[in-house]
Design an enzyme around this catalytic site. Sequence first.
Site, PDB file in Angstrom:
ATOM      1  N   GLU A  13     -90.321 116.881  25.819  1.00  0.00           N
ATOM      2  CA  GLU A  13     -91.157 116.268  24.791  1.00  0.00           C
ATOM      3  C   GLU A  13     -92.555 116.903  24.734  1.00  0.00           C
ATOM      4  O   GLU A  13     -93.260 116.732  23.742  1.00  0.00           O
ATOM      5  CB  GLU A  13     -91.259 114.762  25.027  1.00  0.00           C
ATOM      6  CG  GLU A  13     -89.915 114.060  24.796  1.00  0.00           C
ATOM      7  CD  GLU A  13     -89.889 112.626  25.264  1.00  0.00           C
ATOM      8  OE1 GLU A  13     -89.211 111.821  24.631  1.00  0.00           O
ATOM      9  OE2 GLU A  13     -90.545 112.295  26.284  1.00  0.00           O
ATOM     10  N   GLY A  79     -84.306 105.536  20.194  1.00  0.00           N
ATOM     11  CA  GLY A  79     -83.103 105.071  19.505  1.00  0.00           C
ATOM     12  C   GLY A  79     -83.492 104.310  18.243  1.00  0.00           C
ATOM     13  O   GLY A  79     -84.444 103.519  18.262  1.00  0.00           O
ATOM     14  N   ILE A 156     -80.890 101.794  25.798  1.00  0.00           N
ATOM     15  CA  ILE A 156     -80.080 100.892  24.975  1.00  0.00           C
ATOM     16  C   ILE A 156     -78.917 101.671  24.354  1.00  0.00           C
ATOM     17  O   ILE A 156     -79.115 102.568  23.528  1.00  0.00           O
ATOM     18  CB  ILE A 156     -80.931 100.225  23.864  1.00  0.00           C
ATOM     19  CG1 ILE A 156     -82.179  99.545  24.469  1.00  0.00           C
ATOM     20  CG2 ILE A 156     -80.087  99.211  23.083  1.00  0.00           C
ATOM     21  CD1 ILE A 156     -81.913  98.490  25.525  1.00  0.00           C
ATOM     22  N   MET A 176     -88.612 103.722  26.040  1.00  0.00           N
ATOM     23  CA  MET A 176     -88.894 103.199  27.372  1.00  0.00           C
ATOM     24  C   MET A 176     -90.350 103.347  27.834  1.00  0.00           C
ATOM     25  O   MET A 176     -90.634 103.115  29.015  1.00  0.00           O
ATOM     26  CB  MET A 176     -87.945 103.878  28.384  1.00  0.00           C
ATOM     27  CG  MET A 176     -86.476 103.624  28.065  1.00  0.00           C
ATOM     28  SD  MET A 176     -85.317 104.520  29.124  1.00  0.00           S
ATOM     29  CE  MET A 176     -85.624 103.771  30.718  1.00  0.00           C
ATOM     30  N   GLU A 177     -91.246 103.754  26.943  1.00  0.00           N
ATOM     31  CA  GLU A 177     -92.643 103.964  27.387  1.00  0.00           C
ATOM     32  C   GLU A 177     -93.705 103.444  26.411  1.00  0.00           C
ATOM     33  O   GLU A 177     -94.800 103.054  26.849  1.00  0.00           O
ATOM     34  CB  GLU A 177     -92.925 105.481  27.590  1.00  0.00           C
ATOM     35  CG  GLU A 177     -92.095 106.156  28.658  1.00  0.00           C
ATOM     36  CD  GLU A 177     -90.732 106.612  28.154  1.00  0.00           C
ATOM     37  OE1 GLU A 177     -90.562 106.725  26.917  1.00  0.00           O
ATOM     38  OE2 GLU A 177     -89.831 106.828  28.981  1.00  0.00           O
ATOM     39  N   ASP A 200     -80.872 108.983  18.693  1.00  0.00           N
ATOM     40  CA  ASP A 200     -79.599 108.239  18.783  1.00  0.00           C
ATOM     41  C   ASP A 200     -79.756 106.907  18.061  1.00  0.00           C
ATOM     42  O   ASP A 200     -80.853 106.546  17.642  1.00  0.00           O
ATOM     43  CB  ASP A 200     -79.216 108.016  20.253  1.00  0.00           C
ATOM     44  CG  ASP A 200     -80.299 107.263  21.015  1.00  0.00           C
ATOM     45  OD1 ASP A 200     -81.168 107.909  21.617  1.00  0.00           O
ATOM     46  OD2 ASP A 200     -80.314 106.014  20.954  1.00  0.00           O
TER      47      ASP A 200
HETATM   48  N1  SAH Z   1     -81.741 112.243  30.205  1.00  0.00           N
HETATM   49  C1  SAH Z   1     -82.724 111.694  31.112  1.00  0.00           C
HETATM   50  C2  SAH Z   1     -82.901 110.206  30.907  1.00  0.00           C
HETATM   51  C3  SAH Z   1     -83.398 109.893  29.532  1.00  0.00           C
HETATM   52  S1  SAH Z   1     -83.789 108.197  29.362  1.00  0.00           S
HETATM   53  C4  SAH Z   1     -82.290 111.944  32.545  1.00  0.00           C
HETATM   54  O1  SAH Z   1     -81.112 112.196  32.779  1.00  0.00           O
HETATM   55  O2  SAH Z   1     -83.130 111.885  33.432  1.00  0.00           O
HETATM   56  C5  SAH Z   1     -84.143 108.167  27.640  1.00  0.00           C
HETATM   57  C6  SAH Z   1     -85.508 108.656  27.215  1.00  0.00           C
HETATM   58  O3  SAH Z   1     -85.531 108.774  25.806  1.00  0.00           O
HETATM   59  C7  SAH Z   1     -86.628 107.691  27.561  1.00  0.00           C
HETATM   60  O4  SAH Z   1     -87.823 108.387  27.839  1.00  0.00           O
HETATM   61  C8  SAH Z   1     -86.762 106.816  26.292  1.00  0.00           C
HETATM   62  O5  SAH Z   1     -88.118 106.576  25.951  1.00  0.00           O
HETATM   63  C9  SAH Z   1     -86.080 107.619  25.179  1.00  0.00           C
HETATM   64  N2  SAH Z   1     -84.945 106.977  24.493  1.00  0.00           N
HETATM   65  C10 SAH Z   1     -84.204 107.611  23.548  1.00  0.00           C
HETATM   66  N3  SAH Z   1     -83.215 106.818  23.105  1.00  0.00           N
HETATM   67  C11 SAH Z   1     -83.309 105.641  23.759  1.00  0.00           C
HETATM   68  C12 SAH Z   1     -82.532 104.448  23.750  1.00  0.00           C
HETATM   69  N4  SAH Z   1     -81.448 104.324  22.990  1.00  0.00           N
HETATM   70  N5  SAH Z   1     -82.915 103.426  24.570  1.00  0.00           N
HETATM   71  C13 SAH Z   1     -84.006 103.559  25.360  1.00  0.00           C
HETATM   72  N6  SAH Z   1     -84.746 104.682  25.428  1.00  0.00           N
HETATM   73  C14 SAH Z   1     -84.422 105.734  24.641  1.00  0.00           C
END
Ligand code: SAH
Length: 232
Positions: A13, A79, A156, A176-177, A200
């Site tokens: 990002e 998302g 989610i 998530m932030e 997503d």
């Molecule tokens: N791929 C990473 C984890 C990503 S967690 C790993 O394996 O370490 C998802 C990240 O994208 C978070 O920073 C969150 O802010 C964002 N995000 C995108 N889609 C999301 C969703 N459906 N629910 C929650 N966070 C989402």
Amino acid sequence: MKKIGIIGAMELEVEALKSKMSIRNKKEKASMEFLEGTLQGTEVVIVRSGIGKVNAALCTQILCDLFEVSHIINTGVAGSLKKEIDIGDIVVSVDALHHDVDVRIFGYPLGEVPQVGCLAFPADEHLANLAVSCCKEVNPDIQVYQGRVVSGDQFISDKQVKDHIIDNFQGFCVEMEGASIAHAAYLNHVPFVVIRAISDKADDSAEMDYPTFEKAAAAHSAALVEHMLPLI
Ligand code: SAH
């Protein structure tokens, strides 16, 4: 003097912004690397906070204390919570709230942190309006929406959980932030905006879609931030 703190939760990002900035100083704090310098002629501090609300709040406080930033921009992916907001589109925050806070037993609405005084943390109008107008220029093929960003320490990917969040919080996107950055910025009286491109649909398709689209989505959001900087 303007100094813009730019936070991305993950390297993808912020990597494009970091590679384009001219770096004057690197400082490590709380296991995060803060890059100070200029981007598009604007003073910036760019940092990867790590994922989730605690990392993001810590990062925001450090930007306020150590770097005395004048504004905070959170760029990244999220998302979608609305049918019409498609993968690749951008959501600019009107406000942000925690969807995983529940102190209803003492009379607080779902999502409100007790004794803070507000349910949703309002984004800075100037930053938000600028993000929307720049998006139309930078990404003319992408739809841009202004609405609520909701955050929690959960990825989610389940339609029932998504529907619960939609019914209770009227969010445009979930991640998530954002709310913890908003919360920390609010307490420090620093104007902020959250900018998220959709990776997503936050339902049962998210497990497949997220890894496919995260990179392109993150790039959309970062391109917008870069374009905004000189106009802040
Ligand atoms: N791929 C990473 C984890 C990503 S967690 C790993 O394996 O370490 C998802 C990240 O994208 C978070 O920073 C969150 O802010 C964002 N995000 C995108 N889609 C999301 C969703 N459906 N629910 C929650 N966070 C989402």
